[in-house]
Enzyme design. Structure first.
Site, PDB file in Angstrom:
ATOM      1  N   SER A   7       0.851  -1.195   0.000  1.00  0.00           N
ATOM      2  CA  SER A   7       0.000   0.000   0.000  1.00  0.00           C
ATOM      3  C   SER A   7       0.883   1.240   0.000  1.00  0.00           C
ATOM      4  O   SER A   7       1.673   1.450   0.929  1.00  0.00           O
ATOM      5  CB  SER A   7      -0.870   0.009   1.251  1.00  0.00           C
ATOM      6  OG  SER A   7      -1.461   1.288   1.391  1.00  0.00           O
ATOM      7  N   HIS A  32      -1.638  -1.270  -3.973  1.00  0.00           N
ATOM      8  CA  HIS A  32      -2.868  -0.783  -3.326  1.00  0.00           C
ATOM      9  C   HIS A  32      -2.768   0.731  -3.124  1.00  0.00           C
ATOM     10  O   HIS A  32      -1.770   1.233  -2.604  1.00  0.00           O
ATOM     11  CB  HIS A  32      -3.028  -1.495  -1.983  1.00  0.00           C
ATOM     12  CG  HIS A  32      -4.301  -1.211  -1.268  1.00  0.00           C
ATOM     13  ND1 HIS A  32      -5.499  -1.788  -1.630  1.00  0.00           N
ATOM     14  CD2 HIS A  32      -4.575  -0.414  -0.197  1.00  0.00           C
ATOM     15  CE1 HIS A  32      -6.457  -1.370  -0.806  1.00  0.00           C
ATOM     16  NE2 HIS A  32      -5.919  -0.528   0.068  1.00  0.00           N
ATOM     17  N   ASP A  34      -4.686   3.995  -1.498  1.00  0.00           N
ATOM     18  CA  ASP A  34      -5.725   4.429  -0.556  1.00  0.00           C
ATOM     19  C   ASP A  34      -6.130   5.869  -0.823  1.00  0.00           C
ATOM     20  O   ASP A  34      -5.324   6.789  -0.658  1.00  0.00           O
ATOM     21  CB  ASP A  34      -5.193   4.310   0.878  1.00  0.00           C
ATOM     22  CG  ASP A  34      -5.191   2.876   1.368  1.00  0.00           C
ATOM     23  OD1 ASP A  34      -6.182   2.169   1.130  1.00  0.00           O
ATOM     24  OD2 ASP A  34      -4.189   2.469   1.984  1.00  0.00           O
ATOM     25  N   MET A  36      -8.518   8.879   0.396  1.00  0.00           N
ATOM     26  CA  MET A  36      -9.321   9.337   1.549  1.00  0.00           C
ATOM     27  C   MET A  36      -9.709  10.796   1.335  1.00  0.00           C
ATOM     28  O   MET A  36      -8.894  11.594   0.860  1.00  0.00           O
ATOM     29  CB  MET A  36      -8.485   9.223   2.832  1.00  0.00           C
ATOM     30  CG  MET A  36      -7.911   7.835   3.067  1.00  0.00           C
ATOM     31  SD  MET A  36      -7.097   7.748   4.658  1.00  0.00           S
ATOM     32  CE  MET A  36      -6.282   6.140   4.535  1.00  0.00           C
ATOM     33  N   HIS A  65      -8.596   1.911  -3.587  1.00  0.00           N
ATOM     34  CA  HIS A  65      -9.545   1.731  -2.478  1.00  0.00           C
ATOM     35  C   HIS A  65     -10.113   3.109  -2.122  1.00  0.00           C
ATOM     36  O   HIS A  65      -9.409   3.956  -1.586  1.00  0.00           O
ATOM     37  CB  HIS A  65      -8.763   1.102  -1.299  1.00  0.00           C
ATOM     38  CG  HIS A  65      -9.511   1.020  -0.013  1.00  0.00           C
ATOM     39  ND1 HIS A  65      -8.878   0.765   1.195  1.00  0.00           N
ATOM     40  CD2 HIS A  65     -10.826   1.143   0.279  1.00  0.00           C
ATOM     41  CE1 HIS A  65      -9.776   0.732   2.166  1.00  0.00           C
ATOM     42  NE2 HIS A  65     -10.961   0.978   1.635  1.00  0.00           N
ATOM     43  N   MET A  67     -12.018   5.504   0.000  1.00  0.00           N
ATOM     44  CA  MET A  67     -12.602   5.777   1.324  1.00  0.00           C
ATOM     45  C   MET A  67     -13.165   7.190   1.254  1.00  0.00           C
ATOM     46  O   MET A  67     -12.633   8.136   1.846  1.00  0.00           O
ATOM     47  CB  MET A  67     -11.511   5.649   2.399  1.00  0.00           C
ATOM     48  CG  MET A  67     -11.141   4.206   2.687  1.00  0.00           C
ATOM     49  SD  MET A  67      -9.556   4.047   3.538  1.00  0.00           S
ATOM     50  CE  MET A  67      -8.458   4.017   2.123  1.00  0.00           C
ATOM     51  N   MET A 136     -12.007  -4.917   5.780  1.00  0.00           N
ATOM     52  CA  MET A 136     -11.121  -4.049   6.566  1.00  0.00           C
ATOM     53  C   MET A 136     -10.793  -4.741   7.887  1.00  0.00           C
ATOM     54  O   MET A 136     -11.690  -5.140   8.638  1.00  0.00           O
ATOM     55  CB  MET A 136     -11.792  -2.696   6.863  1.00  0.00           C
ATOM     56  CG  MET A 136     -11.978  -1.784   5.673  1.00  0.00           C
ATOM     57  SD  MET A 136     -10.502  -1.457   4.690  1.00  0.00           S
ATOM     58  CE  MET A 136      -9.389  -0.714   5.893  1.00  0.00           C
ATOM     59  N   ASP A 174      -7.244  -5.709   4.409  1.00  0.00           N
ATOM     60  CA  ASP A 174      -6.505  -4.446   4.464  1.00  0.00           C
ATOM     61  C   ASP A 174      -6.401  -3.954   5.898  1.00  0.00           C
ATOM     62  O   ASP A 174      -7.416  -3.662   6.531  1.00  0.00           O
ATOM     63  CB  ASP A 174      -7.252  -3.418   3.589  1.00  0.00           C
ATOM     64  CG  ASP A 174      -6.513  -2.098   3.452  1.00  0.00           C
ATOM     65  OD1 ASP A 174      -5.361  -1.990   3.902  1.00  0.00           O
ATOM     66  OD2 ASP A 174      -7.107  -1.175   2.858  1.00  0.00           O
TER      67      ASP A 174
HETATM   68  C1  DX5 Z   1      -6.479   2.234   6.198  1.00  0.00           C
HETATM   69  C2  DX5 Z   1      -5.659   1.812   5.007  1.00  0.00           C
HETATM   70  C3  DX5 Z   1      -4.570   0.963   5.554  1.00  0.00           C
HETATM   71  C4  DX5 Z   1      -3.345   0.713   4.734  1.00  0.00           C
HETATM   72  C5  DX5 Z   1      -2.621  -0.505   5.183  1.00  0.00           C
HETATM   73  O1  DX5 Z   1      -7.479   3.061   5.831  1.00  0.00           O
HETATM   74  O2  DX5 Z   1      -6.472   1.236   4.012  1.00  0.00           O
HETATM   75  O3  DX5 Z   1      -5.161  -0.193   6.007  1.00  0.00           O
HETATM   76  O4  DX5 Z   1      -3.441   0.753   3.391  1.00  0.00           O
HETATM   77  O5  DX5 Z   1      -1.833  -0.097   6.153  1.00  0.00           O
HETATM   78  P1  DX5 Z   1      -1.058  -1.000   7.192  1.00  0.00           P
HETATM   79  O6  DX5 Z   1      -0.578  -2.196   6.454  1.00  0.00           O
HETATM   80  O7  DX5 Z   1       0.037  -0.091   7.652  1.00  0.00           O
HETATM   81  O8  DX5 Z   1      -2.036  -1.345   8.272  1.00  0.00           O
HETATM   82 ZN    ZN Z   2      -6.753   0.373   1.748  1.00  0.00          ZN
END
Ligand code: DX5
Ligand code: ZN
Length: 224
Positions: A7, A32, A34, A36, A65, A67, A136, A174
Site C-alpha cells: 500500500s 494498493h 488508498d 481518503m 480503495h 474511502m 477491513m 486491508d
Molecule cells: C487504512 C488503510 C490501511 C493501509 C494498510 O485506511 O487502508 O489499512 O493501506 O496499512 P497498514 O498495512 O500499515 O495497516
Molecule cells: Zn486500503
C-alpha cells in the site's frame, strides 16, 4: 494465486517512483492505493493526478480503495486516471449495484469494502456481481494500526459462501497485515493481502514483499 499488495499510503511520497520500483523488484504484481477524502474517514490522502502519474511509471495492477463519501462521482474519474480495479465502501455507496456495474462497464474490476463493524451478510445480494470483496481489518483512515482478529471470521464466511455458491470473487484484506498473521489470513481463505507500514517501514521493502509472498504461497500449499 495469493498476492501481497504493497500500500503506497506508507511509501515516501517524495520518492514514490523509487518506492514503487522497490516493491516491483520484490515481485509485487499489484499495488494498493488508498484514497481518503477527509469526510468518510478522518484523513486526506491523494487524488486522480497521483494515480495518473503512478500509471505512467508502472505496469503493476492498480487497486484503488475509495474511502470517500461519493464513490459514484469519483470511481469513473479514477478509472480514467488508470485504475485497473476500484473498491467502494458498502457504508458509502447509496446505489451499490449501480456503482459496481458502472465500474465494470468502464472495463475495470469492481470491489466492495466492509468496515470492521459491517457484517458479511449485507452483501448477500451483490456477491454474484462483484469481482472482489475487501475486508477491513482496521478502521479505515490510517496506516500502521493493529489487526482486528474478527476479520478472519468474516473471511472464512465469505470463502464458505464462495464455495457453496460457486462464485468467483476474490477476497482481500486491508490493515495490520504482517509476517505474524499472514499464514492465518491465507488459511482463512484470503487471496489478496494489503500491507503498508510492514512493507515500506521495513529496511528492505523488496525483500519484505518477497518474504511475505513466499509465506503466503506456503500457507496456500498447506491449505490443500
Ligand atoms: C487504512 C488503510 C490501511 C493501509 C494498510 O485506511 O487502508 O489499512 O493501506 O496499512 P497498514 O498495512 O500499515 O495497516
Ligand atoms: Zn486500503
Amino acid at each position: 494465486m495469493v498476492q501481497i499488495l504493497p500500500s503506497i499510503l506508507s511509501a515516501d511520497f517524495a520518492r514514490l517512483g523509487e518506492d514503487i520500483a522497490k516493491v516491483e523488484r520484490g515481485g509485487a504484481t499489484m499495488l494498493h492505493v488508498d484514497v481518503m477524502d477527509g469526510h468518510f474517514v478522518p484523513n486526506l490522502t491523494l487524488g486522480p493526478p497521483v494515480v495518473k502519474s503512478v500509471r505512467q511509471i508502472t505496469s503493476l495492477t492498480l487497486d484503488v480503495h475509495l474511502m470517500i463519501t461519493d464513490p459514484d462521482t469519483f470511481a469513473p474519474i479514477f478509472i480514467e486516471a488508470g485504475a485497473d480495479q476500484v473498491s467502494v465502501h458498502y457504508e458509502a455507496a447509496r446505489h451499490l449495484d449501480r456503482t459496481v456495474r458502472h465500474i465494470q462497464s468502464m472495463g475495470a474490476r469492481a470491489g466492495v469494502v466492509l468496515n470492521p463493524a459491517t457484517p458479511v451478510s449485507v452483501l448477500e445480494d451483490i456477491l454474484y456481481a462483484v469481482d472482489y470483496v475487501l475486508i477491513m481489518s482496521v478502521n479505515p483512515g490510517f496506516g500502521g494500526q493493529k489487526f482486528i482478529p474478527n476479520a478472519l471470521n468474516k473471511i472464512r464466511k465469505l470463502d464458505q459462501i464462495r464455495r457453496e455458491q460457486r462464485l468467483g470473487f476474490a477476497i482481500e484484506i486491508d490493515g495490520g497485515v504482517n509476517h505474524d498473521n499472514l499464514t492465518e489470513i491465507v488459511q482463512a481463505g484470503c487471496d489478496w493481502m494489503v500491507a503498508g507500514s510492514h512493507v515500506f517501514g521495513s529496511a528492505d521493502p523488496a525483500a519484505t514483499v518477497k518474504e511475505m509472498q513466499q509465506i503466503a504461497e506456503l500457507a496456500t500449499a498447506a491449505k490443500v
